[in-house]
Design an enzyme around this catalytic site. Structure first.
Site, PDB file in Angstrom:
ATOM      1  CD  GLU A 428       0.578  -2.885   6.306  1.00 57.47           C
ATOM      2  OE1 GLU A 428       1.592  -3.035   6.724  1.00 57.47           O
ATOM      3  OE2 GLU A 428      -0.347  -2.529   7.132  1.00 57.47           O
ATOM      4  N   GLY A 429       3.664  -0.699   2.634  1.00 59.84           N
ATOM      5  CA  GLY A 429       4.655  -0.516   1.495  1.00 59.84           C
ATOM      6  C   GLY A 429       3.910  -0.332   0.361  1.00 59.84           C
TER       7      GLY A 429
END
Length: 570
Positions: A428-429
């Site tokens: 998610e980053g």
């Protein structure tokens, strides 16, 4: 030791630290009273303790497997997922119009925290569905909403997020998957996606993939990416799973941890999909899901930290080794072991309060439309994600250390927490990307959202100067140093100078916010008892880290590039 959901801690933070009561003053959350909050968390805690936590070790020892084209999940996972779905937990914060409960994100975040602590491998599945529900609610057509949202909210179908390709990881603009229009308004999606969490399984009757792909003649980079909903089984005229779509599971990844969670390589061959949002608007639509997931992932890190801490603390109060200051006592009486346990507990509280404060801001923004709450939530999201998962990693590592040699023996389960949580700082980053987002996009307002938060920190410190003078003074001074560094960040015109200090800046901000929330907790406890003692430990032992972090944050990038690539390889 069996996992025990931290219902009391979550209830205290929501009620006394992050002001969930403000939600009950809004029209859409008027029914979220303290009694409702406590009841929901208590029931979720029972589910986690009794039905989800027992799946933690089986999921690691008997992982999901792909056999003859069919994915079989770990023993007990099907029953565990059914309990989550039938309890309505997937749709806790989902729209009432489609079968959800419409409750605040703050409660959903608290429940996700507990579920992640119980069994992160299983909790990942409903978390992704929740993110897809959010994306479809905001961007899908009414027809897609009517068909898919009730199924996802009930848990009958599950959702995934398909961004990554072999050549396109963090650089999403390099996506090559294609989507060609069909005559009936659908699209033929072709390409391969990797690292797809819960991309295939046997828990639900259908799996709905949100896939980033390019239309013919699309612009290069992220501007040319669109988003498509591609189900594993094509719904028939009655909305039931019908013919197989052109989606094949090529393999399951062999991972460091999270063995119970099947992470798939998916091949799309002219798979039928429906566009979500406008052509070329794929990143905007996907970011709705990703921002939801980033807060959820922060809660995952906190949940695993809680579980790792509980096991380490239980071991430390039972294990006897050497003479302690109190005689022949447990290793928890040794000063260094006590240092580790206190730091672990203090950091979990800080990270949990930051995540729940972010969730409350999201709820207030949704309920009131207030721009300042929206900006507050946006600013807190990368901090909640990065600090929550950093704490998960640090606490699980310390948990192994507390166990000593037994920590690296798999039978104790201590190492599993570390292995399972490790990826949360990446997906998610990555946490580096979260930090760059913080000093980049989130400071584009000239630091307005940051300065508002710091004003709040300083106001709290001023109010506590009489009752808790030593703690209040340290918090105020730290926030003033952070304000000066924020001004420095805002003034930088070279992005590399901001980015070189982004990670220490984010961590320093988290340190100060953690002290702020500990101070609120100590005030709520009238400056006495274990909460005040924990706050003092955080301020005295962990908050000082902010000073060195801020020095690094202002160092600029020149020194990093003084070594060229050949020097790094020498």
């Amino acid at each position: 030791m069996a996992y025990i959901s931290p219902v009391q801690d979550l209830t205290f933070i929501l009620s006394h630290v992050v002001n969930i009561s403000a939600l009950s003053e809004t029209a859409i959350f008027a029914e979220v009273t303290p009694d409702v909050t406590e009841a929901i968390l208590t029931e979720a805690g029972k589910l986690c303790d009794q039905q989800i936590a027992p799946l933690q070790r089986p999921g690691d020892l008997s992982p999901a497997q792909l056999r003859d084209g069919v994915v079989r999940t770990a023993p007990g996972f099907s029953d565990g997922y059914r309990a989550i779905a039938e309890g309505g937990w997937v749709g806790l914060a989902a729209p009432v119009a489609y079968g959800g409960m419409g409750l605040p994100m703050a409660l959903n975040t608290a429940v996700n925290d507990m579920m992640a602590g119980a069994c992160l491998s299983l909790q990942l599945c409903p978390l992704l569905s929740q993110g897809q529900i959010e994306a479809l609610s905001h961007h899908a057509s009414d027809d897609l909403k009517s068909l898919y949202l009730p199924k996802l909210i009930s848990g009958a179908w599950t959702g995934t997020m398909n961004l990554t390709e072999a050549q396109a990881g963090s650089d999403v603009g390099a996506v090559q998957t294609k989507a060609v229009p069909n005559a009936d308004g659908t699209y033929a999606v072709t390409g391969q996606k990797i690292f797809i969490t819960w991309g295939d399984h046997d828990l639900a009757e259908n799996i709905c993939h949100l896939v980033l792909a390019r239309l013919p003649d699309a612009a290069p980079g992220t501007k040319g990416i669109s988003l498509f909903l591609v189900p594993k089984w094509l719904p028939d005229a009655e909305g039931r799973p019908g013919a197989a779509n052109g989606v094949t599971t090529v393999s399951l990844e062999h991972k460091l941890g999270l063995h119970g969670s099947p992470t798939a390589v998916l091949q799309y061959e002219a798979a039928t999909g429906w566009i979500v949002g406008a052509p070329g608007g794929g990143m905007a639509a996907m970011f709705t899901m990703m921002n939801n997931a980033r807060l959820g992932v922060g809660a995952q890190g906190i949940g695993v930290a809680e579980a790792a801490y509980q096991q380490a603390a239980a071991y430390a109060v039972e294990r006897r080794q050497g003479r302690t200051p109190f005689g022949d006592g447990p290793i928890a009486d040794h000063a260094d072991v006590r240092r580790m346990l206190v730091a672990m507990k203090a950091d979990i509280f800080a990270a949990r309060a930051i995540a729940l404060a972010c969730a409350v801001a999201l709820d207030l923004a949704a309920a009131t439309g207030a721009d300042d709450q929206s900006a507050r939530a946006a600013f807190l999201t990368p901090i909640a994600k990065a600090f929550g998962t950093d704490v998960g990693l640090a606490v699980s590592q310390e948990g192994v250390q507390v166990h000593g040699g037994m920590g690296v023996i798999e039978e104790t389960g201590a190492a599993q927490f570390y292995r399972d949580v490790r990826v949360t700082t990446i997906y998610e980053g990555t946490n580096g990307i979260q930090a760059m987002d913080l000093v980049g996009r989130k400071l584009k307002d000239g630091g307005e959202a940051a300065f508002r938060l710091l004003e709040e920190v300083q106001a709290t410190a001023e109010q506590a100067r009489t009752s808790l003078p030593s703690l209040a003074g340290a918090v105020w001074d730290a926030s003033e140093s952070l304000r000066e560094t924020t001004e420095w960040m805002v003034a930088q015109t070279d992005p590399s100078d901001r980015f070189a200090g982004a990670v220490p800046y984010l961590r320093a901000f988290a340190r100060v916010l953690g002290a702020h929330f500990h101070l609120i907790a100590a005030k709520a406890a009238d400056g006495t008892g274990p909460r005040a003692a924990l706050a003092a430990a955080y301020v005295q032992r962990l908050l000082p880290e902010h000073a060195s972090l801020l020095i690094e944050a202002r160092a600029g990038s020149a020194g990093l590039y003084a070594l060229d690539l050949d020097d790094l390889l020498a």
